[in-house]
Design a protein around this motif. Structure first.
Motif, PDB file in Angstrom:
ATOM      1  N   PRO A  12      11.664  -9.018  -9.155  1.00 21.54           N
ATOM      2  CA  PRO A  12      11.851  -8.913  -7.715  1.00 21.54           C
ATOM      3  C   PRO A  12      12.069  -7.493  -7.226  1.00 21.54           C
ATOM      4  CG  PRO A  12      13.815  -9.802  -8.755  1.00 21.54           C
ATOM      5  CD  PRO A  12      12.762  -9.656  -9.822  1.00 21.54           C
ATOM      6  N   SER A  17      14.350  -5.081  -1.530  1.00 21.25           N
ATOM      7  CA  SER A  17      12.962  -4.640  -1.419  1.00 21.25           C
ATOM      8  C   SER A  17      12.136  -5.725  -0.722  1.00 21.25           C
ATOM      9  CB  SER A  17      12.375  -4.309  -2.782  1.00 21.25           C
ATOM     10  OG  SER A  17      12.241  -5.473  -3.554  1.00 21.25           O
ATOM     11  N   VAL A  18      11.082  -5.319  -0.054  1.00 17.79           N
ATOM     12  CA  VAL A  18      10.220  -6.260   0.654  1.00 17.79           C
ATOM     13  C   VAL A  18       8.835  -6.197   0.036  1.00 17.79           C
ATOM     14  CG1 VAL A  18      11.489  -6.153   2.830  1.00 17.79           C
ATOM     15  CG2 VAL A  18       9.661  -4.531   2.400  1.00 17.79           C
ATOM     16  N   PRO A  19       8.087  -7.297   0.125  1.00 14.52           N
ATOM     17  CA  PRO A  19       6.738  -7.309  -0.457  1.00 14.52           C
ATOM     18  C   PRO A  19       5.819  -6.286   0.211  1.00 14.52           C
ATOM     19  CG  PRO A  19       7.414  -9.522   0.226  1.00 14.52           C
ATOM     20  CD  PRO A  19       8.438  -8.564   0.739  1.00 14.52           C
ATOM     21  N   THR A  20       4.905  -5.760  -0.578  1.00 12.99           N
ATOM     22  CA  THR A  20       3.910  -4.811  -0.091  1.00 12.99           C
ATOM     23  C   THR A  20       2.713  -5.563   0.465  1.00 12.99           C
ATOM     24  OG1 THR A  20       4.604  -3.165  -1.694  1.00 12.99           O
ATOM     25  CG2 THR A  20       2.389  -2.923  -0.807  1.00 12.99           C
ATOM     26  N   HIS A  22      -1.124  -5.675   0.946  1.00 14.96           N
ATOM     27  CA  HIS A  22      -2.349  -5.118   0.373  1.00 14.96           C
ATOM     28  C   HIS A  22      -3.512  -5.504   1.282  1.00 14.96           C
ATOM     29  CE1 HIS A  22      -0.759  -3.995  -3.658  1.00 14.96           C
ATOM     30  NE2 HIS A  22       0.172  -4.858  -3.296  1.00 14.96           N
ATOM     31  N   HIS A  49       7.454  -3.380   5.734  1.00 14.68           N
ATOM     32  CA  HIS A  49       6.603  -3.637   4.572  1.00 14.68           C
ATOM     33  C   HIS A  49       5.680  -2.455   4.281  1.00 14.68           C
ATOM     34  CE1 HIS A  49       7.543  -7.989   4.276  1.00 14.68           C
ATOM     35  NE2 HIS A  49       7.795  -7.827   5.557  1.00 14.68           N
ATOM     36  N   TRP A  91      -3.274  -9.657   1.163  1.00 13.54           N
ATOM     37  CA  TRP A  91      -2.291 -10.386   0.357  1.00 13.54           C
ATOM     38  C   TRP A  91      -1.018  -9.570   0.231  1.00 13.54           C
ATOM     39  CZ3 TRP A  91      -6.298  -7.643  -1.613  1.00 13.54           C
ATOM     40  CH2 TRP A  91      -6.040  -6.743  -2.640  1.00 13.54           C
ATOM     41  N   GLN A  92       0.045 -10.255  -0.229  1.00 15.15           N
ATOM     42  CA  GLN A  92       1.319  -9.575  -0.427  1.00 15.15           C
ATOM     43  C   GLN A  92       1.746  -9.712  -1.878  1.00 15.15           C
ATOM     44  OE1 GLN A  92       3.249 -11.369   3.295  1.00 15.15           O
ATOM     45  NE2 GLN A  92       4.550  -9.628   2.761  1.00 15.15           N
ATOM     46  N   GLU A  93       2.389  -8.639  -2.371  1.00 15.86           N
ATOM     47  CA  GLU A  93       2.945  -8.654  -3.738  1.00 15.86           C
ATOM     48  C   GLU A  93       4.296  -7.999  -3.698  1.00 15.86           C
ATOM     49  OE1 GLU A  93       0.170  -6.651  -6.281  1.00 15.86           O
ATOM     50  OE2 GLU A  93      -0.939  -8.473  -6.621  1.00 15.86           O
TER      51      GLU A  93
END
Length: 93
Positions: A12, A17-20, A22, A49, A91-93
């Motif tokens: 995590p 932290s927050v998802p990036t 893409h 983000h 998308w997010q990761e």
């Protein structure tokens, strides 16, 4: 050994932290004008983000971490980007 138990969930990351976000863009198809429009669209949605661009050009994918831009991710933004750039381009990761 934990590796024998199958894949582990993604780390995590640091607390808070927050998802990036893409975004994959076919630079050959959209050109400079399209990239400028994308930058403007993302700039209107400032947030927390981080953004990573995946530019497809000449059969290669160039990955750019856009450090100066952070966005507010919403379903509306994802839908708008995918309608313009194509399904699976966000998308997010």
């Amino acid at each position: 050994d934990a590796d024998l138990d199958g894949p582990r969930p993604p780390d995590p990351g640091p607390r808070g932290s927050v998802p990036t976000l893409h975004v994959r863009v076919d630079a050959t198809r959209f050109g400079q004008e399209g990239l400028h429009r994308l930058k403007e669209l993302l700039a209107m949605r400032r947030g927390d983000h981080p953004v990573v661009l995946h530019l497809l050009t000449g059969g290669q994918e160039i990955v750019l971490n856009v450090r100066e831009m952070r966005v507010s991710v919403s379903e509306e933004l994802r839908t708008e980007l995918e309608a313009w750039l194509g399904t699976g381009s966000v998308w997010q990761e």
